[in-house]
Scaffold this motif. Sequence first.
Motif: not given
Length: 894
Positions: A650-675
């Motif tokens: 509160d009053g010190d929003r040093k980090c406003g958000g975090v978005l992981v790379w990546q949620l999903n995949d476009c094919w069956p693969t080894v990647s950074w996806s979490v699903v």
Amino acid sequence: MTHRSQLLSEWQFKSTSRPESTWHPARVPSTVHTELLATGQITDPFIDLNELDARWVADESWTYRTFFPTPSSASSSSFSSSHRPDTHKNSDKEEEEEGEIDLIFEGLDTFATVRLNGKTILTSENMFLSHRVSVKHLLKRDDSNKGENELEIIFEPAAQKGLELVKSHPEHLFIVHQTDVSRATVRKAQYHWGWDWGPILVTCGPWRPVRLEVYTVRVEYVRVEYDVSLSKREPAMVTGRVVAEVVGWERCRVGAEVVFDGVVVGAWDMGVYHDGGGEKRGELVTEGFSLRDVKLWWPRGYGPQNLYQVRVRCFAPAEKDDRLLAEQVQTIGFRKAELVQDGDVHGKSFFFRINGVDIFCGGSCWVPADSFLSRISPAQYRSWVDLVASGNQTMLRIWGGGIYEDDALYTACDERGILVWQDFMFACASYPTYLSFLSSVTTEARQNLRRLGSHPSVVLWCGNNEDYQLVERYNLHYDFADKDPASWLKSDFPARYIYEHLLPSLVTEELGPSATYHPSSPWGTGTSTTLKVDPTVGDIHQWNTWHGSLERYQSLPQLGGRFVSEFGMQSLPHLQTLHRFVTDPSELVPGSATIDFHNKAVTHQRRLATYMAENFRIPASLEGYVHVSQVMQADALAWAYKSWRREWRDGDRKCGGVLVWQLNDCWPTVSWSVVDYFRLKKPAWYAMRRALGAVAVAVTRDVWDWTSRPADELWKRDTGHVDLRQIVERVKFDVWVASSGLCATKGRVVVRVVSVRTGEDVVDRMEREVEIAPNGTTDVLVEYELEDKELLRKTGYVVVYAALWVDGEKVSSDVSWPDPIKYLDFLDRGVRVEPVGDMVLKIACDKPVKGFVFAEREGVEVSDNGFDVIPGEDVHVKITGAKPEELDWTFIGS
């Protein structure tokens, strides 16, 4: 109603490049690869190395065709349901009232020529555009006044056409990351050229529906411009105007109404649309409105997702029969969205404020859910968004190398309260600015702003993904002080004109001045005169883990920024997914050619192995390798999410958000996806969910990074001559609670220090009553250190466990382990997995357990996964879709 529409779905296709090719059945929406797969002309490109065998498809031209009857009059109740119906004679009255007949192409991928009865009616070079073509004058009529028409669409090879465009514009310096240079000139999903997580499958086809539409009047589009007045004392008030474009031949009355929960809460007469003396034309009609006691739309976890419907209707004049001629219904959620960028002690803030409430945006980056877009159903989109919401995520970033997504995705985000960061479709390239390219981009942006701009979930429009990083890497010209757009077009980075002039102008023009635009992701310029990414301003992509300097993931807490819009760590998918794309049993081993082929990240062999070997003992079996990679990914993401969320105060929003790379995949693969592609959740998804809970306790200990410590002050050399006993003896940790609630909460935090070797508490458990601050972070213990080094030497390695209790219920827990995990002995854990109720398993242990993971598979759901287990702190997991005894599970060292 005289406005009717029919899908044209039954088609045929064949290769135009090979004269011997014959027609095969096809279903539209379509991509040619899926049709070739369905007719047995290619093997599944997602399996084994079959992607290589499908490359030829992109080098040929392809033709789709369909036949359809000339529709009956506009006053008729419906189209004939038959593909080739018997004809019947229309009356003269029907002939007069037929009105207009259009063909609508919602998406053509990409270089397409459309012919109707042998005449060219459309050429298109942009996958992201929809097209409407008036065709009444070209439709066949036989003696029965109703003929059969042939519609053809010829698609030319996109990569080949792109290379031709590159050669025809030598004035432009084309720089492209991720595969072939041809993609920079082609307005098509850029990931089709391959990415470091996706295959090279350059598709073509009518990828969105083709419709035949009959009308006398239609509503082209509806836009609601509004402002929300917030007051702590009074319900929200909304003022604004409805803007509609009406097109057609017939004079009509236009009205608008706003409906909430089936009740009309506002209605207005918007005047009369005139037919312009028989000439079809568009006319904007507007009407101001004011609504009191408005129920606002909120992000998930902050309030309900109240949605209103705005209906614009066209009626025949009362002196005729007052018929409803056409209508368009638009769903809208009233909310006030702001991107707060104010100067503060850390530099310049970057966070979202919705309806006056600051929102920490923990979430994911989205890539298209399939290489073949036409086979993603609305139900699948909803399932993906459900995974975001159930994972306690608040934001989804639609990445700029994919597509402006299907309406179903944004509708699901509206209904589930997921904020959307929407990139325009530019990624990792220096794009050209010749006139035809700019014209196409202008139409593309305008159409998609109109289509998506009403969704309350969409809170940010972003110019591109990582294009400015090419300016840094290749030393392209960029003068921050130069504010003349015309001069940018003459530089070796002319795309600046698109991102800093064209797109923001269109956003304001189409959505109004309250819409938020961000030039790029990442974008740190604003307080300096350079383009260097600055962690004190804007958003950053933190790739010094995995890429860049290959920093330890335990260092992520020190590598944050004002908003981290990309970072990540790879892992393998679950075993079931591996078995679905590796058919040769001899290839089901770590590092096989097939598994490596399905990991498109450059030097992934070194990077994944480095992170795993640095932290864990690497098993020889595929099962063990999969498990360790997944636990490592979950650990990395947990370090990031809980530590960066700690910077939301509160009053010190040093980090406003975090978005992981990546949620999903476009094919069956080894990647950074979490699903993974089959929507199987990796342990990292659960780690994110725990870290992003409405109230979440977190504990981290100091990591003694002995591998980078200088041996002496004289030479400052990094060596291994250090006292490793400090990993055991140095136990200093922090405990805190993060909350997204808007009210203070009382809770109790319990902290235990437990021996890895014996499972016994090393010191007395600590308990703290805490007043949990709303929408921020509450510190419980800061740099708390165990002073008895002698005790620690005797005990050996310890874990620190923290649990948060609210109203007598344990709502959150966290465990901090000594790093690296590979130094620990996990024998004789005494793990017990026992049924304790209807489809509920209890997981207990005698000694601390790291990374307990159920092997997930389709149709089976577990309520938690990838967790640690501490003696006396049993974990209960609900199972659906399988009997508990049918589940496979493992943990580190098992």
